[in-house]
Design an enzyme around this catalytic site. Structure first.
Site, PDB file in Angstrom:
ATOM      1  N   HIS A   1       0.841  -1.186   0.000  1.00 33.76           N
ATOM      2  CA  HIS A   1       0.000   0.000   0.000  1.00 33.76           C
ATOM      3  C   HIS A   1       0.888   1.253   0.000  1.00 33.76           C
ATOM      4  O   HIS A   1       2.108   1.167   0.193  1.00 33.76           O
ATOM      5  CB  HIS A   1      -0.951   0.008   1.201  1.00 33.76           C
ATOM      6  CG  HIS A   1      -0.267  -0.020   2.522  1.00 33.76           C
ATOM      7  ND1 HIS A   1      -0.258  -1.124   3.340  1.00 33.76           N
ATOM      8  CD2 HIS A   1       0.466   0.912   3.166  1.00 33.76           C
ATOM      9  CE1 HIS A   1       0.436  -0.863   4.425  1.00 33.76           C
ATOM     10  NE2 HIS A   1       0.900   0.367   4.343  1.00 33.76           N
TER      11      HIS A   1
HETATM   12  P1  TYD Z   1      -1.874  -2.781   7.645  1.00 31.89           P
HETATM   13  O1  TYD Z   1      -1.293  -1.427   7.825  1.00 31.89           O
HETATM   14  O2  TYD Z   1      -2.650  -3.036   6.391  1.00 31.89           O
HETATM   15  O3  TYD Z   1      -0.730  -3.890   7.786  1.00 31.89           O
HETATM   16  P2  TYD Z   1       0.518  -4.246   6.865  1.00 31.89           P
HETATM   17  O4  TYD Z   1       0.779  -3.101   5.941  1.00 31.89           O
HETATM   18  O5  TYD Z   1       1.630  -4.467   7.821  1.00 31.89           O
HETATM   19  O6  TYD Z   1       0.209  -5.506   6.128  1.00 31.89           O
HETATM   20  O7  TYD Z   1      -2.769  -3.103   8.912  1.00 31.89           O
HETATM   21  C1  TYD Z   1      -3.300  -4.399   9.145  1.00 31.89           C
HETATM   22  C2  TYD Z   1      -4.552  -4.259  10.006  1.00 31.89           C
HETATM   23  O8  TYD Z   1      -4.218  -3.692  11.272  1.00 31.89           O
HETATM   24  C3  TYD Z   1      -5.610  -3.358   9.375  1.00 31.89           C
HETATM   25  O9  TYD Z   1      -6.886  -3.971   9.556  1.00 31.89           O
HETATM   26  C4  TYD Z   1      -5.567  -2.109  10.177  1.00 31.89           C
HETATM   27  C5  TYD Z   1      -4.984  -2.521  11.517  1.00 31.89           C
HETATM   28  N1  TYD Z   1      -4.127  -1.466  12.096  1.00 31.89           N
HETATM   29  C6  TYD Z   1      -4.605  -0.712  13.155  1.00 31.89           C
HETATM   30  O10 TYD Z   1      -5.753  -0.866  13.625  1.00 31.89           O
HETATM   31  N2  TYD Z   1      -3.774   0.247  13.711  1.00 31.89           N
HETATM   32  C7  TYD Z   1      -2.535   0.477  13.238  1.00 31.89           C
HETATM   33  O11 TYD Z   1      -1.804   1.372  13.757  1.00 31.89           O
HETATM   34  C8  TYD Z   1      -2.056  -0.301  12.110  1.00 31.89           C
HETATM   35  C9  TYD Z   1      -0.699  -0.087  11.534  1.00 31.89           C
HETATM   36  C10 TYD Z   1      -2.881  -1.261  11.584  1.00 31.89           C
END
Ligand code: TYD
Length: 139
Positions: free
Chosen positions: A53
């Site tokens: 992303h």
């Molecule tokens: P995401 O940022 O998409 O993870 P990655 O990029 O590491 O694969 O986040 C995964 C899930 O966690 C998503 O449902 C949102 C949640 N999340 C939070 O609630 N708070 C946060 O600070 C972060 C980073 C993620």
């Protein structure tokens, strides 16, 4: 438009002692933004990928505090792979850079310092949408 050249590996201080090492991080000195959130990725299965992303506004500093992983950086024109395997290297990623975290070593821990609280509206999770948004800002 943000160029991947704006992404920088920052050398963090390392205080080494016989009994171990300490790396302190200061906003304003090592991190070019005000830190509003800290989170960490852990229990990631070996070889797994995360990310995939970009963020419209969020800036981040990513540190591999344990183990190693690769970060793929993409500004819509250029792609670069950065291998992070030391707790005293921080990768600064500004806004509007597509990132993927790949090849996590088993037991790896990724520490993230972020410039804002979590906001799903700040995410661009579709690569084609990301490229489209970049094209629009170029016009
Ligand atoms: P995401 O940022 O998409 O993870 P990655 O990029 O590491 O694969 O986040 C995964 C899930 O966690 C998503 O449902 C949102 C949640 N999340 C939070 O609630 N708070 C946060 O600070 C972060 C980073 C993620």
């Amino acid at each position: 438009m943000t160029s991947i050249n704006a992404c920088k590996v920052i050398n963090l201080p390392k205080i080494s002692e016989r009994k171990g090492a300490i790396t302190p991080i200061y906003a304003g000195e090592h991190v070019p933004f005000e830190i509003q959130r800290v989170y960490y990725l852990y229990d990631v299965p070996g070889g797994e990928s995360r990310g995939g992303h970009a963020h419209k506004e969020l800036q981040q500093l990513i540190v591999s505090v344990m183990g190693a992983f690769d970060v793929i950086l993409d500004d819509g024109t250029e792609r670069r792979r950065v291998h992070l395997d030391r707790a005293y290297y921080g990768l600064y990623i500004p806004q509007m850079i597509w990132r993927e975290l790949e090849n996590f070593s088993s037991g790896g821990i990724c520490l993230v310092l972020a410039s804002a609280p979590y906001d799903e509206h700040d995410y661009i999770r579709d690569y084609l949408e990301f490229v489209q948004m970049i094209k629009c800002t170029r016009v």
